[in-house]
Design an enzyme around this catalytic site. Structure first.
Site, PDB file in Angstrom:
ATOM      1  N   HIS A 217       0.824  -1.203   0.000  1.00 24.12           N
ATOM      2  CA  HIS A 217       0.000   0.000   0.000  1.00 24.12           C
ATOM      3  C   HIS A 217       0.859   1.255   0.000  1.00 24.12           C
ATOM      4  CE1 HIS A 217      -2.483  -3.173   1.882  1.00 24.12           C
ATOM      5  NE2 HIS A 217      -3.411  -2.654   1.112  1.00 24.12           N
ATOM      6  N   GLN A 400      -5.927  11.586   1.635  1.00 23.72           N
ATOM      7  CA  GLN A 400      -6.919  11.266   0.610  1.00 23.72           C
ATOM      8  C   GLN A 400      -8.151  10.627   1.234  1.00 23.72           C
ATOM      9  OE1 GLN A 400      -6.513   7.611  -1.792  1.00 23.72           O
ATOM     10  NE2 GLN A 400      -6.413   8.944  -3.575  1.00 23.72           N
ATOM     11  N   ASP A 551       1.301  11.042  14.844  1.00 22.97           N
ATOM     12  CA  ASP A 551       0.394  10.130  14.153  1.00 22.97           C
ATOM     13  C   ASP A 551      -0.603  10.923  13.317  1.00 22.97           C
ATOM     14  OD1 ASP A 551      -0.907   7.417  13.793  1.00 22.97           O
ATOM     15  OD2 ASP A 551      -2.567   8.615  14.584  1.00 22.97           O
TER      16      ASP A 551
END
Length: 571
Positions: A217, A400, A551
């Site tokens: 990914h 996204q 994060d």
């Protein structure tokens, strides 16, 4: 880089539309993916596979006689939503039960798990087996916690053949677990991949090196190695995987292996052929017998340059399934009796119209819709920065995904307002839209949280500040429940827990003031995640690489909570 694109956000849907038209003799589109065009025997267990787009042929390219009955197709590198999985499974099920298979990623586990629970409540027999072949992502002792990469293909091929033989759902599930236990993969990346519409790759590889143990990914490798010859690369891949070769004679294994040399998108076939010639010599030198090798692209990562090696350690049954006939858009073997004369009929699923709420609740719903539109603007403004942050130790698609989810939720809210819906219905529908629009782990968590907040509101009245705070606290705490992470794991939860605690402890403060203080708590906690390494999520495989970068899930949560605070303060 993807050159042929219209709207990047529509790229997966547009691509799937073309695929289904080209291979209409194999597949037909349904909401959420594709299913076989040809009808299957009513007594045949259905195999449904799936995951994010960007990996073709995985997963839609494997739909056809001898392999899968359906594929659920998410956004680029993002798991499909639960509603998409439900739709494909309903269309693919032959009455003998359905086995769902996908790579072991948190978003897939969440969404497919939710779909399974919902379908079981409707009377479907649904089983799940996660594929965990990537030896770079965890230890041999934690084999079932590993990621699924190119081993998806031999595992799915074997299971599809078992289903085609007419075995029961219990037997097919057992084959799936067995072949997964016997499959190991390791990959390397020579360059990163670039999301459609982007101008920069998710990560870069220094010239003369490669990333060892990449993810599919867009995750970078877990280590950087010097690039040598094809012989050097073959020796590395073979030796690492054979460290986990089972003992000869155990479970019927006698040294026969299925071999997949898999290109990741940009590595040329001639290079794959060269590498296989070296790999095959090493395997034979180790006393192994190669059974029908596959040297091909089967699990790609957009335009990534790289390669992976997969070995499946065969027994008599696994070898029979591996050699069994199959006929799909991306893989053909032997001769399959074509049942295409009988077409599978599928019915499109339709969404129920939103019911109207009382005027007071509908007015409150309008204010919530304005806030959701503000969240969409915030995510669009932050998309690039969130993606870059995510690419340090993750897969780079967080920005996204947040844009896709918030956009879908805002559009759903506008439709609910037009229908006069109350606040409860608006948030329930917006949550479902966020989950489906974004996919992935964050999509499931945000969608579930919005729906939980909606459950605390009402279509029959406008609720007061205390009820709003209670509903939001409940929805925020649901993120921790659904995701299974805790504070300190370096996930969104590191920001959601302080936010919920501050909001819950606000006492009698006005909503705007209480939310402002809770948003500040979330911002501080999100920033603090830069100081420690990830223990959960895709970043966990990259250890210290995440130190120094906060994060992205925690940051995006704190950003959106600040947006809500600003909306409450000004309106």
């Amino acid at each position: 880089m993807t050159k042929i694109v219209n709207d990047p956000e529509e790229f997966p849907k547009d691509s799937l539309e073309g695929f289904a038209e080209i291979y209409s003799e194999y597949v037909q589109p349904v909401h959420g993916g594709v299913v076989r065009t040809a009808a299957s025997p009513e007594s045949e267990v259905a195999l449904v596979v799936g995951g994010g787009s960007g990996h073709y042929p995985a997963f839609a390219g494997w739909v056809g006689p001898g392999i899968a009955h359906g594929s659920v197709c998410g956004n680029i590198f993002a798991s499909p939503s639960a509603s998409q999985a439900r739709s494909v499974i309903r269309a693919a099920d032959n009455g003998a039960g359905t086995l769902m298979m996908f790579g072991n990623y948190a978003g897939d586990v969440l969404h497919f798990g939710q779909a399974a629970e919902q379908l079981r409540a409707e009377g479907y027999d649904i089983r799940i087996v996660e594929i965990t072949d990537d030896i770079a992502s965890d230890s041999p002792q934690n084999h079932l916690q590993r990621r699924g990469i190119a081993g998806d293909f031999p595992v799915v091929k074997v299971v599809g053949a078992a289903a085609a033989e007419g075995h029961s759902i219990d037997e097919v599930e057992a084959v799936a677990r067995h072949v997964n236990d016997k499959t190991r993969s390791l990959g390397v990346a020579f360059s990163g991949c670039t999301l459609p519409g982007s101008t920069e790759p998710l990560f870069t590889v220094e010239e003369g090196t490669f990333g060892l143990g990449l993810g599919i990914h867009g995750e970078p490798g877990i280590a950087t190695e010097k690039l040598g010859t094809a012989d050097d690369l073959a020796e590395l891949l073979v030796s690492k995987i054979l460290e986990e070769e089972p003992p000869r004679g155990e479970d019927g294994y006698d040294g026969r292996v299925a071999v997949l040399v898999n290109g990741l998108g940009a590595t040329k076939y001639e290079e794959l052929f060269l590498l296989y010639s070296r790999i095959s010599k090493l395997l034979r030198k180790a006393g192994l017998e190669i059974i029908r090798p596959v040297v091909d692209e089967q699990v790609t990562s957009l335009d990534m340059a790289g390669v992976s090696l997969t070995l499946t350690f065969l027994d008599e049954d696994l070898e029979r399934y591996w050699l069994a006939a199959a006929d799909t858009p991306a893989f053909r073997s032997g001769s399959v009796e074509n049942s295409g004369a009988t077409r599978r009929e599928v019915t499109a699923e339709t969404e129920e119209a939103a019911s109207a709420g009382v005027p007071e609740s509908a007015e409150q719903a309008k204010k919530i819709a304005v806030i959701l539109e503000a969240l969409e603007k915030t995510t669009r403004d932050a998309e690039h920065d969130l993606g870059k942050m995510d690419s340090v130790a993750g897969d780079g698609d967080h920005g996204q995904g947040m844009v896709l989810g918030s956009t879908a939720a805002a559009e759903s809210a506008r439709q609910s307002v037009a229908a006069g819906a109350g606040s409860k219905t608006l948030l329930a529908r917006a949550g479902a839209a966020w989950s489906e629009g974004a996919g992935g782990t964050a999509g499931a968590l945000w969608g579930g949280a919005l729906a939980r907040v909606g459950n605390g509101l009402s279509d029959g009245e406008a609720v007061d500040d205390a009820a709003i705070i209670a509903a939001v606290v409940g929805g925020t705490k649901a993120i921790e429940e659904m995701g299974g992470a805790v504070v300190g794991d370096k996930t969104m939860v590191d920001a959601t827990v302080p936010f919920a605690d501050a909001l819950e402890g606000a006492g009698d403060k006005p909503l705007a003031e209480a939310w402002d203080e809770a948003a500040t708590a979330a911002e501080n906690a999100a920033a603090d995640t830069a100081s420690f390494a990830a223990k959960k999520g895709r970043a966990r495989t990259h250890g210290g690489k995440s130190v120094g970068t906060p994060d992205p899930g925690a940051i995006s949560f704190s950003m959106l909570m600040r947006t809500v605070a600003d909306q409450l303060a000004t309106k």
